[in-house]
Design a protein around this motif. Structure first.
Motif, PDB file in Angstrom:
ATOM      1  N   ALA A 145       3.509  32.203 -23.851  1.00 41.71           N
ATOM      2  CA  ALA A 145       4.561  31.138 -23.376  1.00 41.71           C
ATOM      3  C   ALA A 145       5.385  30.621 -24.241  1.00 41.71           C
ATOM      4  CB  ALA A 145       3.753  29.969 -22.724  1.00 41.71           C
ATOM      5  N   ALA A 146       5.075  30.717 -25.558  1.00 39.99           N
ATOM      6  CA  ALA A 146       6.071  30.222 -26.627  1.00 39.99           C
ATOM      7  C   ALA A 146       7.196  31.565 -26.824  1.00 39.99           C
ATOM      8  CB  ALA A 146       5.561  29.966 -28.002  1.00 39.99           C
ATOM      9  N   ALA A 147       6.817  32.567 -26.862  1.00 41.27           N
ATOM     10  CA  ALA A 147       7.526  33.574 -26.706  1.00 41.27           C
ATOM     11  C   ALA A 147       8.437  33.903 -25.546  1.00 41.27           C
ATOM     12  CB  ALA A 147       6.936  35.133 -26.942  1.00 41.27           C
ATOM     13  N   ASN A 159       5.570  31.431 -35.224  1.00 37.69           N
ATOM     14  CA  ASN A 159       5.754  32.947 -35.313  1.00 37.69           C
ATOM     15  C   ASN A 159       5.866  33.233 -34.053  1.00 37.69           C
ATOM     16  OD1 ASN A 159       2.948  32.621 -34.712  1.00 37.69           O
ATOM     17  ND2 ASN A 159       2.271  33.414 -36.541  1.00 37.69           N
ATOM     18  N   THR A 160       5.202  33.306 -33.049  1.00 45.56           N
ATOM     19  CA  THR A 160       5.312  33.716 -31.775  1.00 45.56           C
ATOM     20  C   THR A 160       6.328  33.343 -31.054  1.00 45.56           C
ATOM     21  OG1 THR A 160       3.624  32.121 -30.793  1.00 45.56           O
ATOM     22  CG2 THR A 160       2.644  34.034 -31.368  1.00 45.56           C
ATOM     23  N   ALA A 161       6.972  32.133 -31.436  1.00 46.41           N
ATOM     24  CA  ALA A 161       8.120  31.769 -30.766  1.00 46.41           C
ATOM     25  C   ALA A 161       9.355  32.528 -31.285  1.00 46.41           C
ATOM     26  CB  ALA A 161       8.512  30.333 -31.092  1.00 46.41           C
ATOM     27  N   LEU A 162       9.465  32.828 -32.651  1.00 41.61           N
ATOM     28  CA  LEU A 162      10.526  33.535 -33.154  1.00 41.61           C
ATOM     29  C   LEU A 162      10.337  34.884 -32.771  1.00 41.61           C
ATOM     30  CD1 LEU A 162      10.595  31.863 -36.720  1.00 41.61           C
ATOM     31  CD2 LEU A 162      12.541  32.000 -35.034  1.00 41.61           C
ATOM     32  N   ALA A 163       8.992  35.517 -32.569  1.00 43.90           N
ATOM     33  CA  ALA A 163       8.945  36.849 -31.987  1.00 43.90           C
ATOM     34  C   ALA A 163       9.676  37.203 -30.760  1.00 43.90           C
ATOM     35  CB  ALA A 163       7.511  37.190 -32.080  1.00 43.90           C
ATOM     36  N   PRO A 195       8.952  42.336 -22.269  1.00 47.81           N
ATOM     37  CA  PRO A 195       7.768  42.898 -22.120  1.00 47.81           C
ATOM     38  C   PRO A 195       7.371  43.672 -23.550  1.00 47.81           C
ATOM     39  CG  PRO A 195       9.523  43.545 -20.416  1.00 47.81           C
ATOM     40  CD  PRO A 195       9.988  42.560 -21.375  1.00 47.81           C
ATOM     41  N   SER A 196       8.104  44.055 -24.324  1.00 50.38           N
ATOM     42  CA  SER A 196       7.609  44.550 -25.323  1.00 50.38           C
ATOM     43  C   SER A 196       7.030  43.735 -26.286  1.00 50.38           C
ATOM     44  CB  SER A 196       8.786  45.373 -26.142  1.00 50.38           C
ATOM     45  OG  SER A 196       8.558  46.061 -27.564  1.00 50.38           O
ATOM     46  N   ILE A 197       7.624  42.566 -26.704  1.00 54.82           N
ATOM     47  CA  ILE A 197       7.057  41.564 -27.356  1.00 54.82           C
ATOM     48  C   ILE A 197       5.768  41.067 -26.678  1.00 54.82           C
ATOM     49  CG2 ILE A 197       7.501  39.309 -28.129  1.00 54.82           C
ATOM     50  CD1 ILE A 197       9.070  41.354 -29.511  1.00 54.82           C
ATOM     51  N   LEU A 198       5.665  40.719 -25.563  1.00 52.43           N
ATOM     52  CA  LEU A 198       4.321  40.282 -24.786  1.00 52.43           C
ATOM     53  C   LEU A 198       3.338  41.129 -24.922  1.00 52.43           C
ATOM     54  CD1 LEU A 198       5.853  38.651 -21.748  1.00 52.43           C
ATOM     55  CD2 LEU A 198       5.314  37.465 -23.670  1.00 52.43           C
TER      56      LEU A 198
END
Length: 753
Positions: free
Chosen positions: A168-170, A135-139, A151-154
């Motif tokens: 890191a995956a994101a 999920n976090t990679a796809l985010a 920056p918004s996703i992080l």
């Protein structure tokens, strides 16, 4: 509003992905939703998750059937179900090692993107080797694809406490996203394409793509869910016969023109009713038990004032119909007969159309411009109007000889008087006459003490009008208490706020002239105090005199508003046909009495209902065609069919609803003039609602409004919505009853096998 549908398997983090996307938007100040549809609750089983975000508050609680974008967490789910309902030109983001070009032929008209989120998750130690959490990679990929920015996703990940390897995956997915734009699909239909691609990797549940798994459990069931429909209380009590629930649901979906069309199926006067109706629908609203009634009256006004519907009559007929009286009953009958193609002539005694609507309701409640606009809608149907027509027996039978049918809608013309002796008779006038003269600017009461006798709407209107005409003091004398007053409660409260005094439990006895020899000057109304006894035939407590309690009230003008009755002198004796208290028509003549002349209901809405029913009866008599109640409006409007197992001939009460499943929302009224702003002029008091959001408070009592709670909570995923139809697959339904327990409107019930 942007809507995203996510396809994945249990354990991959699809619901959490929806929450991450929603959080990134929430931190930017937007309204968001994130939720999942689990169906079979087991690791590896297909599931769906949903995300919405918008600048305005989101009130839609349905599943997402027509997403703007789709995200696929598991490549084995790629199949027809993935693109079902997807907006043409939308993005499909797939967790896959292959480039998007390999799928381009299978999803024409859509933009494709891929990222190897599985490899990224494994490299960062997210999940296990067999079930990596992607999920976090796809985010991160979504942040780049939809322009959120990394920056918004992080920030969203940090807000949700997903740090370290998740961030890191994101970041890596953001950098490694591969996308392929597709040309705009033009007129491509909003429907699922028919891709020919097989799953990239055969899954243990293949064959249905992204569809949910099912286990045949129908043989376990001892009960099965069925669908029923009740009668909403607002529809049941509306004197005009309006589909109240139907127009409110259209308003809730911001379809104001559709709402107006629904109202015009029964009433041609929504802007008028939305101002002057006593609104029994609001008194019976089940939402009262939750947080206050839906403001149906103001919403009807909004639809009438802001909606637009093009009306045209049916093919012109040869039959001619005369309607005498242009009040709400006559206007309604003319409207429906005009739509059905009849040649209608409307006769009115006054110089302007409108009847009581014109001269009997003050402009601070019903402006002339509103009435004129509603009249124009009726006249545009080809209805001919003739004013200055006085009705008597000769005129009635003259019309009967020239027309195929005659409707008499002259209202209640006989005014009730009061035996007050002979003194000061010149100071006494009827409330209806006073209001009509005031409307025509032909009365002056500056500096006078005015007393109004009565407790209905005419009494309150006359008192408030006298106050606006600069009377020195205005009092209403009423022989019962405020609880028994038939006037609209809101109007009574507003009159008191403006300075009208009300003498409750007071009965006029006689009128004594003042000292002037010529009978002019101030008079004195002799009154007697009353107390309330047992209820009478009207259901109200009977007023009883208190001996020795007489007192006097000074007045310059006494206005009587004690009610009215029919003037039957226009009909020959013995010709009336009655059903109980109701006058139905006349023997051996094509004459019909409608509105207050027939029913004596005394409300605009009641007269509208009578006028419509009369029009349908005339049509049936002249054509032999039975349309049914309210059918004229259905000539140009189709209603979606609602498949139902049981049609209950019962009104659903609040106790049968599951009110705890609804959110509380405060009731709203539009802005109104303050007492000091309005009591000296005839400007309209209520300014109307600024928008139609109040309609979203409608509970749709006893009727499915496609809220999708049943679909969302079905643990086996065997209940699906197809268009407006909800389909139970009974071969897979184990009869658990969750759908019935979660139906807030009591539409789903369990039936024993």
């Amino acid at each position: 509003m942007v809507e995203i549908r996510i396809h994945g398997r249990g354990g991959q983090g699809g619901v959490t992905l929806a929450k991450i996307i929603a959080t990134s938007r929430f931190l930017e100040g937007q309204s968001v939703q994130a939720f999942g549809l689990y169906a079979a609750e087991r690791s590896g089983a297909p599931l769906q998750a949903f995300c919405r975000y918008a600048d305005e508050p989101i009130r839609n609680r349905n599943l997402i059937y027509e997403p703007d974008h789709v995200i696929v967490l598991d490549p084995t789910l790629v199949g027809p179900a993935i693109a079902e309902g997807l907006e043409p030109g939308g993005w499909i983001l797939i967790n896959a090692a292959e480039p998007p070009e390999t799928l381009a032929e299978d999803f024409p008209g859509y933009r494709l993107a891929t990222v190897d989120a599985t490899a990224i998750a494994r490299d960062n130690g997210l999940g296990t080797r067999s079930v990596p959490i992607v999920n976090t990679a796809l985010a991160g990929a979504v942040g780049r694809l939809l322009g959120f920015g990394l920056p918004s996703i992080l920030s969203a990940l940090e807000h949700l406490a997903f740090k370290g390897p998740n961030q890191a995956a994101a970041e890596r997915a953001y950098a490694e996203l591969r996308s392929l734009d597709a040309p705009a699909p033009g007129a491509a239909a909003r429907a699922a394409p028919t891709p020919t691609a097989k799953p990239l990797v055969p899954g243990f549940l293949s064959g249905d793509g992204g569809a949910l798994p099912r286990i045949r459990t129908g043989a376990w069931a001892t009960e099965q869910p069925r669908r029923q429909e009740w009668i909403p209380p607002c529809n049941h009590v509306c004197p005009a016969g309006n589909d109240v629930r139907g127009f409110l649901q259209a308003m809730a979906r911001e379809r104001v023109d559709e709402a107006l069309a629904i109202l015009l199926a029964t009433s041609p006067l929504p802007s008028i009713c939305g101002r002057v109706c006593p609104a029994p629908c609001m008194e019976s609203c089940n939402r009262i038990d939750l947080d206050g009634a839906v403001n149906v009256r103001e919403l009807e006004r909004y639809a009438g004032d802001h909606g637009s519907v093009a009306l045209a009559p049916a093919d012109r007929r040869q039959e001619c119909v005369a309607i005498v009286g242009s009040g709400p009953a006559g206007l309604t009958a003319a409207f429906h007969l005009g739509r059905l193609g009849y040649r209608v002539t409307l006769y009115e005694a006054a110089t302007e159309l409108g009847g009581l609507l014109r001269g009997g309701i003050p402009e601070y409640r019903l402006p002339d411009a509103v009435l004129d606009r509603e009249l124009e809608r009726i006249l545009e149907l080809g209805v001919e109007a003739r004013t200055g027509f006085r009705l008597d027996r000769t005129a009635v039978f003259g019309l009967a000889q020239r027309y195929d049918a005659v409707l008499v809608a002259t209202g209640l013309q006989e005014l009730r008087g009061l035996e007050l002796g002979t003194g000061g008779a010149q100071a006494v006038e009827q409330g209806i006459d006073f209001l009509d003269r005031a409307h025509r600017r032909q009365v002056r009461v500056e500096g006078e003490e005015v007393i109004v006798v009565g407790g209905g709407d005419t009494a309150i209107d006359a008192a408030r009008t006298a106050l606006r005409l600069r009377a020195e003091r205005v009092r209403v004398v009423y022989r019962r208490s405020q609880a028994e007053m038939p006037a609209i409660a809101e109007e009574i409260d507003q009159a008191i706020d403006e300075g009208v005094e009300i003498e409750f439990l007071t009965q006029p006895v006689s009128l004594r002239p003042g000292a002037s020899d010529n009978g002019g000057g101030r008079h004195f109304l002799v009154c007697r105090q009353m107390r309330l006894g047992d209820p009478d035939e009207s259901g109200r407590r009977r007023p009883e005199e208190i001996a020795g309690s007489d007192f006097e009230l000074p007045c310059d003008r006494l206005i009587l508003a004690l009610g009215q009755s029919q003037d039957l002198s226009v009909f020959p004796e013995g010709s009336e046909v009655r059903e109980g208290e109701q006058l139905i028509g006349l023997l051996e003549t094509p004459l019909y009495a409608i509105g207050d002349f027939a029913t004596r209901e005394g409300t605009v809405a009641g007269a509208i209902g009578s006028g419509r029913r009369a029009a349908l009866h005339i049509h049936e008599s002249l054509s032999g065609e039975l349309l049914g109640d309210g059918a004229p409006g259905d000539l140009d409007r189709e209603r979606p069919a609602r498949p139902v197992d049981v049609w209950r001939d019962e009104v659903i009460q609040a106790g049968a609803m599951r009110l705890h499943l609804f959110e509380r929302q405060a009731a709203h009224s539009g802005p109104s003039l303050l007492p000091w702003e309005r009591s000296w002029n005839f400007n309209e008091i209520h300014q109307g609602l600024p928008d139609a959001r109040q309609a979203q408070r409608c509970l749709s009592c006893g009727v499915c409004d496609e809220c999708d709670r049943c679909v969302t909570y079905c643990p086996e995923g065997v209940l699906k919505r197809v268009g407006h139809e909800f389909v139970f697959d009974y071969s897979f339904c184990k009869g658990c009853g969750v759908c019935a327990a979660e139906c807030p409107r009591n539409v789903i019930f369990m039936s024993r096998l």
